[in-house]
Design a protein around this motif. Structure first.
Motif, PDB file in Angstrom:
ATOM      1  N   UNK A 135       0.914  -1.006   0.137  1.00 53.22           N
ATOM      2  CA  UNK A 135      -0.125  -0.041   0.097  1.00 53.22           C
ATOM      3  C   UNK A 135       0.869   1.377  -0.008  1.00 53.22           C
ATOM      4  N   UNK A 136       1.829   1.388   0.616  1.00 53.07           N
ATOM      5  CA  UNK A 136       2.806   2.482   0.722  1.00 53.07           C
ATOM      6  C   UNK A 136       3.196   2.597  -0.768  1.00 53.07           C
ATOM      7  N   UNK A 137       3.443   1.765  -1.639  1.00 50.19           N
ATOM      8  CA  UNK A 137       3.977   1.996  -3.026  1.00 50.19           C
ATOM      9  C   UNK A 137       2.668   1.972  -3.895  1.00 50.19           C
ATOM     10  N   UNK A 138       1.282   2.138  -3.186  1.00 51.91           N
ATOM     11  CA  UNK A 138       0.257   2.322  -4.210  1.00 51.91           C
ATOM     12  C   UNK A 138       0.011   1.127  -5.208  1.00 51.91           C
ATOM     13  N   UNK A 139       0.363  -0.283  -4.564  1.00 55.82           N
ATOM     14  CA  UNK A 139       0.074  -1.445  -5.329  1.00 55.82           C
ATOM     15  C   UNK A 139       1.128  -1.579  -6.207  1.00 55.82           C
ATOM     16  N   UNK A 140       2.274  -0.723  -6.559  1.00 56.98           N
ATOM     17  CA  UNK A 140       3.272  -1.029  -7.570  1.00 56.98           C
ATOM     18  C   UNK A 140       4.019  -2.253  -6.994  1.00 56.98           C
ATOM     19  N   UNK A 141       4.770  -3.161  -8.113  1.00 51.57           N
ATOM     20  CA  UNK A 141       5.665  -4.140  -8.015  1.00 51.57           C
ATOM     21  C   UNK A 141       4.832  -5.450  -7.434  1.00 51.57           C
ATOM     22  N   UNK A 142       3.430  -5.090  -7.623  1.00 45.38           N
ATOM     23  CA  UNK A 142       2.845  -6.665  -7.494  1.00 45.38           C
ATOM     24  C   UNK A 142       3.440  -7.870  -7.979  1.00 45.38           C
ATOM     25  N   UNK A 143       3.167  -8.965  -7.156  1.00 48.67           N
ATOM     26  CA  UNK A 143       4.006 -10.234  -7.762  1.00 48.67           C
ATOM     27  C   UNK A 143       3.339 -10.627  -9.053  1.00 48.67           C
ATOM     28  N   UNK A 144       1.962 -10.410  -9.130  1.00 49.62           N
ATOM     29  CA  UNK A 144       1.258 -11.148 -10.364  1.00 49.62           C
ATOM     30  C   UNK A 144       1.157  -9.829 -11.367  1.00 49.62           C
ATOM     31  N   UNK A 145       0.611  -8.959 -10.915  1.00 43.86           N
ATOM     32  CA  UNK A 145       0.033  -7.699 -11.731  1.00 43.86           C
ATOM     33  C   UNK A 145       1.043  -6.690 -12.182  1.00 43.86           C
ATOM     34  N   UNK A 146       2.328  -6.820 -11.393  1.00 46.04           N
ATOM     35  CA  UNK A 146       3.328  -5.742 -11.630  1.00 46.04           C
ATOM     36  C   UNK A 146       2.819  -4.324 -11.397  1.00 46.04           C
ATOM     37  N   UNK A 147       3.003  -3.409 -12.314  1.00 43.06           N
ATOM     38  CA  UNK A 147       2.372  -1.938 -12.044  1.00 43.06           C
ATOM     39  C   UNK A 147       1.125  -1.616 -12.655  1.00 43.06           C
TER      40      UNK A 147
END
Ligand SMILES: [Zn+2]
Length: 286
Positions: A135-147
């Motif tokens: 959450x502190x990255x606003x969902x960035x670098x998600x394992x499956x969805x990336x950015x």
């Protein structure tokens, strides 16, 4: 080609480079488009005494009223912040009386509005470390969805551990870590009342792996083991009444008063397990 232009301002020589050809604009941000029902505002729907669904037709945002103020669980898409604040007021919760915000997981369709809600209310955000990082990255670098699913970043005020409790007034919620859909996925359980009877309410995160690489995923090597443990945890939760971030997953239809398709925690976990095993088998066969 760049042309250097200089001018004297007082005793300071100012130079700027003017490009002969304008640079290429930055690329547009990819929009995160979702089903219309996830963005369809609804009037508050009472679930139990002092518990309301205040989100959209197909995204859950639960409001719990207590003697000491209110608790919000999940905030839906970024666009829904104003709607949630309006629905809070509609059930008698002034912005400054929202004290805690809890989450199921840190994807943009559940945590998207939380930065705005936090700013408007001063409520403190509660999550585990894994979800706090997302959450502190606003969902960035998600394992499956990336950015692909970004939203306004939001900082967690209180990091919790598995089994830790959050209390306000006469309500105490217990956090259960159920990693799989995200490494920080959580369920929240608490005791409520309905029709003058005590009721164990469970708000359990998504148990899906939409398009996920389950075999040899370098970003999440133990994803299947995590899911397996999670199914066991969910089956054992105190669960007279199950709610889920995507209401259809637990058989809820917030637009239908009969709610005839609702399921309990054991069935919810069993169905998710069957789906995941089939998904895993298909990937192993490839
Ligand atoms: Zn998600």
């Amino acid at each position: 080609m760049a042309v250097i232009r200089c001018s004297v301002l007082g005793v300071v020589l100012l130079c700027s480079a003017a490009l002969a050809d304008p640079p290429t604009p930055f690329p547009q941000q990819e929009a995160y488009t979702v089903p219309q029902a996830w963005l369809q505002p609804m009037a508050p729907l009472q679930i139990a005494d002092n518990v309301w669904q205040i989100g959209t037709d197909e995204l859950t945002s639960l409001l719990l009223k207590t003697r000491e103020g209110a608790i919000l669980i999940d905030g839906g898409m970024p666009q829904s912040a104003e709607h949630l604040l309006a629905n809070m007021k509609a059930v008698g919760v002034a912005p400054q009386t929202l004290k805690w915000i809890l989450v199921s997981h840190g994807h943009g369709d559940h945590a998207g509005s939380l930065a705005a809600i936090k700013q408007a209310t001063g409520a403190r955000l509660v999550a585990n470390a894994e979800t706090a990082m997302l959450m502190v990255d606003g969902g960035a670098h998600d394992i499956h969805f990336g950015d692909d699913i970004l939203y306004p970043p939001v900082r967690v005020d209180r990091q919790i551990q598995d089994g830790e409790q959050v209390s306000l007034g006469n309500v105490t919620l217990t956090a259960h870590f159920i990693p799989g859909h995200t490494p920080g996925s959580m369920a929240w359980t608490w005791q409520g009342m309905r029709d003058a009877e005590k009721l164990d309410i469970a708000y359990v995160d998504s148990l899906t792996a939409p398009g996920y690489q389950l075999v040899d995923n370098p970003r999440y090597p133990h994803i299947v083991a995590d899911f397996t443990a999670t199914f066991k945890t969910v089956k054992a939760l105190p669960c007279d009444l199950l709610l889920t971030p995507h209401p259809g997953a637990s058989g809820w239809d917030y637009t239908d008063a009969t709610q005839s398709a609702r399921v309990g925690c054991a069935d919810y976990a069993q169905k998710a397990e069957t789906t995941l095993r089939a998904q895993l088998k298909a990937q192993q066969a490839d």
